[in-house]
Design a protein around this motif. Structure first.
Motif, PDB file in Angstrom:
ATOM      1  N   SER A 204       0.793  -1.324  -0.206  1.00 35.94           N
ATOM      2  CA  SER A 204      -0.304  -0.502  -0.388  1.00 35.94           C
ATOM      3  C   SER A 204       0.605   1.278   0.174  1.00 35.94           C
ATOM      4  N   GLY A 205       2.329   1.390  -0.386  1.00 38.00           N
ATOM      5  CA  GLY A 205       2.963   2.456  -0.272  1.00 38.00           C
ATOM      6  C   GLY A 205       4.498   2.656   0.622  1.00 38.00           C
TER       7      GLY A 205
ATOM      8  N   HIS B  77       2.231   6.903   7.171  1.00 34.79           N
ATOM      9  CA  HIS B  77       2.004   6.459   5.520  1.00 34.79           C
ATOM     10  C   HIS B  77       1.685   7.620   4.926  1.00 34.79           C
TER      11      HIS B  77
ATOM     12  N   THR C  81       1.575  10.049   1.370  1.00 31.54           N
ATOM     13  CA  THR C  81       1.230   9.442   0.499  1.00 31.54           C
ATOM     14  C   THR C  81       0.904  10.432  -0.397  1.00 31.54           C
TER      15      THR C  81
ATOM     16  N   GLY D  15       0.480   8.579  -3.648  1.00 31.47           N
ATOM     17  CA  GLY D  15      -0.474   7.462  -3.241  1.00 31.47           C
ATOM     18  C   GLY D  15      -0.409   6.789  -2.115  1.00 31.47           C
ATOM     19  N   GLU D  16      -1.365   5.425  -2.802  1.00 30.86           N
ATOM     20  CA  GLU D  16      -1.358   4.603  -1.706  1.00 30.86           C
ATOM     21  C   GLU D  16      -0.456   2.730  -2.976  1.00 30.86           C
TER      22      GLU D  16
END
Length: 304
Positions: A180-181, A194, A196, A200-201
């Motif tokens: 997811s990144g 996280h 982004t 993004g992811e």
């Protein structure tokens, strides 16, 4: 001088800028390469690990490595697809297995990654005390006593890990690439952020850190919805924001680019994609072409 090493379908090639490339190992596909203090390693996921020392390459471990690296103290670490971790303190002459990981797999909730039969070791990193092991499907786990006891350190982290790495100069700062990144921890993995903005992811397959104030980072991510799914992004501010970079007017790639930072340098990096190798001397802001017409590269490292 080892120069730039590229892992290809049929072995390992050496590229010294201004000279013709030389194939130094013929054989399996090398997908992992690392270098530190005149020692280099190359891992072929179906065959084992090779080491470069005393100006020669030789195989030093047989098996199926899922990860491999040279630690800050020179210890060589090899993770496997059956969730085992081996280390050598004498440049590959003798090996020991990190204890306790099988108990983690057996007694904790660990997911099996897609297209794999078991969770596997995605890497090992070195906080100020002990080791943190990345398990694809299980997140990050910390041991202070060579595997006798384990504590999970995955708060906020996607457990489907592809790569983990500590900051080159501050081992409290950790990084991870996941399905997811991109993730970052400022407290030795107790909690993960996280970021982004700009990326993004999307799945993040690889990254490199250029230590500075602020740090610059490069990462490779994959957007499966487009024809050329791979892109390289750069962050000038420690991973807060990201923007896509161009290499000779190309920003999207059909096959995965590979990136590396020159060992023991803060601003020099290299990238390889579509048979071309580029260099940057300003932490990935600007790039120049070094060589083209090369085979597809699966891994890259540099020792100049």
């Amino acid at each position: 001088m080892l120069g730039i090493l590229l892992g290809i379908d049929t072995g390992l090639i050496q590229l010294i800028p201004g000279k013709e490339p030389i194939q130094v190992i013929e054989g399996p596909c090398f997908e992992i390469i690392d270098y530190q203090d005149d020692i280099a390693i190359g891992a072929a996921k179906e065959s084992g690990l090779w080491i470069y020392k005393n100006e020669a390459w030789s195989q030093c471990w047989e098996g199926k490595p899922s990860s491999a690296r040279i630690g800050p103290d020179g210890t060589i670490w090899v993770g496997t697809f059956d969730t085992r971790l081996y280390f050598s303190n004498d440049q590959g002459e003798n090996w020991a297995e990190m204890s306790g990981l099988q108990n983690v797999i057996k007694h904790r909730q660990i997911n099996i990654p897609p297209h794999h039969k078991k969770p596997y070791i995605s890497g090992v990193i070195f906080p100020k005390q002990g080791e943190i092991i990345g398990i694809a499907g299980g997140g990050t786990w910390h041991t202070r006593d060579k595997g006798e006891n384990w504590l999970q350190r995955s708060d906020g982290l996607d457990t489907l890990l592809y790569k983990i790495q500590e900051h080159p100069e501050n081992s409290d700062i950790l990084y991870a690439s996941t399905e997811s990144g991109f993730y970052k921890s400022d407290d030795s993995g107790f909690s993960w952020m996280h970021p982004t903005m700009g990326i993004g992811e999307l799945p993040c397959t690889n990254f490199e850190v250029f230590p500075n104030k602020p740090d610059a980072l490069l990462l490779v991510n994959k957007d499966q919805k487009i024809e050329n799914p791979y892109s390289i992004y750069r962050s000038p501010n420690g991973g807060v924001t990201w923007s896509k970079i161009n290499l000779e007017n190309n920003s999207d790639w059909e096959t995965q680019p590979v990136i590396t930072r020159l060992w023991n340098a803060s601003d020099t990096g290299f990238a390889a994609a579509n048979g071309t190798v580029w260099a940057s001397h300003d932490s990935g802001k600007n790039w120049i072409s070094l060589a083209n017409g090369l085979p597809k590269a699966y891994a890259i490292t540099a020792a100049l």
